[in-house]
Design an enzyme around this catalytic site. Structure first.
Site, PDB file in Angstrom:
ATOM      1  N   CYS A  11       2.758  -4.944   6.736  1.00 26.51           N
ATOM      2  CA  CYS A  11       2.690  -4.551   5.282  1.00 26.51           C
ATOM      3  C   CYS A  11       3.865  -3.931   4.513  1.00 26.51           C
ATOM      4  CB  CYS A  11       1.682  -3.379   5.339  1.00 26.51           C
ATOM      5  SG  CYS A  11      -0.226  -4.078   5.646  1.00 26.51           S
TER       6      CYS A  11
ATOM      7  N   HIS B 249       0.742  -0.883   0.147  1.00 26.07           N
ATOM      8  CA  HIS B 249       0.042   0.023   0.068  1.00 26.07           C
ATOM      9  C   HIS B 249       0.953   1.377  -0.016  1.00 26.07           C
ATOM     10  CE1 HIS B 249       0.654   0.949   4.295  1.00 26.07           C
ATOM     11  NE2 HIS B 249       0.565  -0.228   4.620  1.00 26.07           N
TER      12      HIS B 249
END
Length: 198
Positions: free
Chosen positions: A173, A157
């Site tokens: 992440c 992301h």
């Protein structure tokens, strides 16, 4: 309700800032791929301090595969003609790094954020209250785009903290600066293979 969301955003910003304040305040960070200190200037706000570049590639991964090298803090998107686009990334901090092979199962523009229950519980033990939901937008920690990795809780992301790119700062992440995540997003399809190496 807006007041609660605004307070939650401020708490998130404070938490995020605390993990990266030293890098941001000094104007420098250590690039693990080149083993050099890199200056991060205010003129580059919103941009990655590690410029993406096309490189020659002669490895075994097929075209379209995303290969993330955690030690290098680099993401390689394998392209046709023996090439790969390389992006600087932020990876999981100590204790939150992982490896494996999955697929991109979903893509989202300006994604909403729903912190996993395990993350909310972990942060609550530290006295930090995360919201159950945060609407997508420039203040959202997921940034401009997200690509969901298999059935995991992890994403590739964007970030509203571009100075953290090249660091081990996340809860697992893989984060890119917004300009880079948009570029990658436009060149990746749902179903693309993702390989995370440690």
């Amino acid at each position: 309700m807006r007041k609660i969301i605004a307070i939650a955003a401020m708490v998130l910003a404070a938490c995020a800032f605390s993990t990266s304040a030293s890098a941001y305040g000094s104007g420098k960070f250590f690039d693990h791929a080149t083993k050099q200190w890199v200056t991060y200037g205010s003129a580059r706000v919103g941009k990655s301090p590690i410029k993406r570049k096309m490189v020659n590639y002669n490895g075994s991964y097929s075209v379209g595969t995303i290969v993330i090298s955690t030690p290098e803090r680099r993401l390689y998107h394998i392209r046709p003609g023996g090439k790969a686009m390389v992006y600087g990334v932020g990876v999981g901090r100590d204790g939150f790094q992982w490896s494996g092979t999955h697929r991109i199962t979903r893509k989202a523009e300006w994604p909403d954020w729903r912190p996993p229950a395990v993350m909310r519980a972990r942060e609550a033990r530290k006295g930090r209250i995360l919201p159950a939901f945060m609407e997508g937008g420039p203040n959202n920690p997921l940034g401009a785009r997200a690509m969901y990795i298999g059935s995991t809780i992890y994403r590739i992301h964007g970030s509203n903290e571009p100075w953290t790119i090249g660091s081990a700062v996340s809860s697992g992440c893989i984060r890119l600066a917004n300009e880079d995540v948009i570029h990658l997003y436009e060149n990746v399809s749902v179903g693309a293979k993702v390989v995370v190496l440690r």
